[in-house]
Design a protein around this motif. Structure first.
Motif: not given
Lengths: 236, 485
Positions: A92, A129, A135, A142, A170, B13, B15, B18-19, B21, B244, B247, B482-485
């Motif tokens: 969600f 987090r 999202g 995720q 990976r 390698g 992330d 996001v790290a 962010h 959703d 879900a 925010v869409e989940v991609l």
């Protein structure tokens, strides 16, 4: 002595007039990791949906933990101990990681802090987090949330729909390491996968589905060596 | 193969995106930055406390009946907005029959508390009974709607809303089998006048002030209840149904039941509002429960930010106070100029640019004025149009042509064309376009729109919504999607 946890007996599922699952029988025993292999549009996801009660079969019988759940809705089945990690994770998005996890415990009432702790122990990254919107996480994170969310209901059986989808090679590896880890903790699992190689490397048993029928079943090690299957799915 | 090193020594390698962010969150500059900052820094408790102090102070200090009536109407409207926010904001159900529940509550109160059917129920009986009945009605409407989403649900609920209106209008002459004469139940389009006043705990409500205090309590209770629900598992589950449904179902959530619950809660709130509103108005008329009100409530929810409780409060304030302010020319002038200045400030992205744009607008006005007087064009005498303080200040700067309608219309068309082009123009063009648009907007307003306040009101509200939806689609206080991609 193995006790069956989930059984589908001679199940026929239709979408409107289209006959999807044809006389399908399948068993997941207590503590077992079973994988369900097959190409596109052969009914893998429908099998999971039937097991979870999102679609109801026309004929056949579904039992979970010795109880006939054929006519029970999804809510009851989740309460009994089936949880799903949906295809594409289906988090969600505008809700925080913590809220997503709490939703997993919906059928149990308010979320148990001990369950949350257990998920954070499994995925320490998620603890940092918690308050981030789901999202905005990366694909791998995720996936963690989706698995954590499913674990929040304290499932006896975890259904996983294409855990490798949309992940880098990976992350796919990590994903299957995680699946193997959960299996070692004693959680029974039914994993639907296109990546047959990966799935067979962690599974105890496997089924091969083709146009709604089980065409092959057996020990994972036997299936991995099966000539026909190798040609069809393993690309060797 | 060569490895490139980055200043922050990013590892390959991991992330990194996001790290980092938190680090990469940029702050908005200029005016919008201040709004965002206040929105984040002022805690909700402080906000509600300020609101409560204001509301109580207003009731205690203000004795102007007109203002109190507006405030009471605002409170009803706010409660309605909160109700719709549950249905549409939390659960994501596009319920276009929402005002029918409001209307039902009002009519039910009228029928049980007037000479119409000669029923005079005590308030402590009629109001709870009506709230429960409306909730049940919400349940009935939700039955055929529970498997529908989006536009399909909207059409079905719109149908129910219109059925309600038709039923009320045509129930003024009903002939029951076995009777000769027809019975007037709802008064048709004439409505039902002369309702009983509320009487609670031995106290009869006499003035609008009494209702104001009652509404304050009702709204406060609603706010507390809805805020609490939003944080519980039901609140969370509603949001998953909105995001959703499939879900949500796979998590074991009974999606249909939750949708029905949202309908029932929304209907109950609307029913309660209806009873109080009817008592305040002392009469009910069917045209008060039709599309215009529905549009306003939806506008309030969307403007404030669908799903946000503070947003609903803000939206309700704006949508109910704004039309009242816009009735008075002086106020509407001030408001228009304020909004214009704020818009230019926001679009300027920085105070320097804003100063530059403002001086350019002033120069432009003077230039037009000088040129027109050099050409000795006919103008309207200032004494006939410069009435308010704003226009009196503007008369030294603004050109007021003799034929206001013609020039006003031309400028209006030009304004719309320029605004339409603004969003697709290149940065360099935008630079010059912004002061030009601002100037023409002031010109159009003073020359043409001021003469027709009724049209202007609608136009302004409509334009505000359009601009807001482009600039901030989630509403003032809504969360970014925010869409989940």
């Amino acid at each position: 002595m193995t006790t069956p946890l989930l059984t589908l007996e001679n199940v026929d599922t239709y979408y409107g007039a289209i006959h999807i699952l044809q006389n399908l029988s399948l068993t997941v025993n207590e503590g077992e990791l079973v994988c369900l292999l097959g190409g596109n549009a052969c009914g893998k996801s429908t099998t999971l949906k039937t097991a979870l009660g999102m679609v109801s079969p026309k004929n056949g019988k579904i039992t979970f933990a010795g109880e006939d759940v054929t006519n029970k809705n999804t809510s009851v089945r989740v309460k009994l101990g089936i949880a799903v990690v949906p295809e594409n994770r289906r988090l969600f998005g505008p809700m925080t990681v913590l809220e997503n996890l709490k939703i997993g415990a919906y059928v149990r009432g308010e979320a148990d802090p001990a369950d949350l702790e257990r998920v954070f122990e499994l995925f320490p990254k998620l603890k940092d987090r918690q308050s981030q919107l789901a999202g905005t996480l990366s694909g791998g994170e995720q996936q963690m949330v989706a698995v954590g969310r499913a674990l929040m209901s304290r499932p006896r059986l975890l259904l996983m729909d294409e855990p490798s989808m949309g992940l880098s090679p990976r992350l796919v590896e990590q994903s299957f390491e995680m699946i193997a880890g959960l299996h070692q903790q004693g959680i029974s699992m039914l994993v639907v996968e296109q990546n047959a190689n990966m799935a067979l490397s962690v599974a105890d048993r496997g089924y091969v589905l083709q146009t709604g029928r089980i065409v092959l079943e057996g020990k994972a090690s036997d299936l991995a060596g099966h000539e026909e299957l190798r040609r069809a799915y393993l690309g060797r | 193969m060569t490895e490139q090193t980055t200043p922050e020594n990013l590892g390959i390698g991991t992330d990194e995106w996001v790290a980092q962010h938190e680090k990469r969150l940029s702050r908005r500059a200029g005016l919008l930055g201040i709004v965002d900052f206040l929105n984040q820094k002022v805690s909700p408790l402080v906000r509600y406390l300020l609101l409560a102090i204001f509301a109580v102070g207003f009731g205690a200090l203000v004795h102007n009946l007109y203002l109190l009536r507006i405030a009471a109407n605002l409170a009803v409207f706010l409660a309605l907005t909160l109700g719709l926010n549950v249905v549409m904001g939390f659960a994501g159900l596009l319920d276009l029959g929402f005002v029918a529940f409001f209307g039902f509550g009002a009519y039910a109160y009228a029928l049980t508390s007037s000479a119409q059917l000669n029923q005079h129920w005590p308030t402590y009986l009629s109001v709870p009974a009506i709230v429960i009945t409306t909730a049940f009605l919400g349940y009935l409407v939700s039955l055929p709607s529970r498997r529908l989403f989006g536009d399909y649900l909207a059409i079905v609920t719109l149908f129910f809303g219109q059925v309600f209106i038709q039923l009320i209008i045509s129930s003024d002459s009903i002939t029951f089998p076995g009777h000769e004469d027809s019975v007037d139940i709802t008064g048709g389009s004439n409505g039902i006048p002369g309702l009983d006043q509320f009487k609670l705990f031995g106290y009869t409500f006499k003035t609008i002030t009494d209702y104001y205090w009652l509404l304050l309590v009702v709204v406060a209770l609603l706010l507390v209840a809805i805020t609490r629900v939003d944080r519980t598992r039901v609140g969370r589950a509603w949001r998953t149904v909105r995001e959703d449904p499939l879900a949500s179902q796979s998590m074991g959530i009974k999606v249909n039941n939750l949708k029905m619950l949202a309908f029932i809660v929304g209907a109950a709130i609307a029913g309660l509002c209806g009873t109080i509103y009817a008592a305040i108005q002392n009469a009910v008329f069917i045209n008060g429960f039709d599309m215009p009100l529905l549009t306003l409530i939806y506008a309030a929810v969307i403007l404030g930010g669908s799903g946000s409780i503070p947003g609903s409060i803000l939206g309700a304030f704006v949508m109910s106070v704004l039309p009242e302010i816009l009735r008075v020319q002086n106020y509407s002038e001030i408001l228009f100029l304020t909004v214009l200045i704020l818009a230019v400030a926001a679009l300027s992205k920085g105070w320097k640019r804003f100063g530059f744009n403002a001086s350019l607008v002033i120069l432009l006005g003077l230039l037009v004025k000088v040129i027109s007087s050099a050409l000795s064009l006919a103008t309207t005498p200032t004494s006939t149009w410069a009435v308010g303080p704003v226009s009196k200040a503007l008369k030294y700067w603004l050109l007021m042509p003799a034929n206001r309608i013609l020039w006003g219309n031309i400028a209006f068309v030009l304004l719309i064309a320029l605004i339409a082009n603004y969003s697709i123009a290149k940065e360099r063009v935008k630079f010059y376009l912004l002061p030009l648009i601002a100037f023409i907007a002031i010109f159009v307003w003073e020359v043409r729109l001021v003469i027709e306040p009724n049209t202007t009101r609608q136009l302004i509200i409509g334009m505000m919504l359009v601009v807001l939806m482009i600039v901030r689609p989630q509403g003032f206080l809504g969360k970014t999607r925010v869409e989940v991609l």
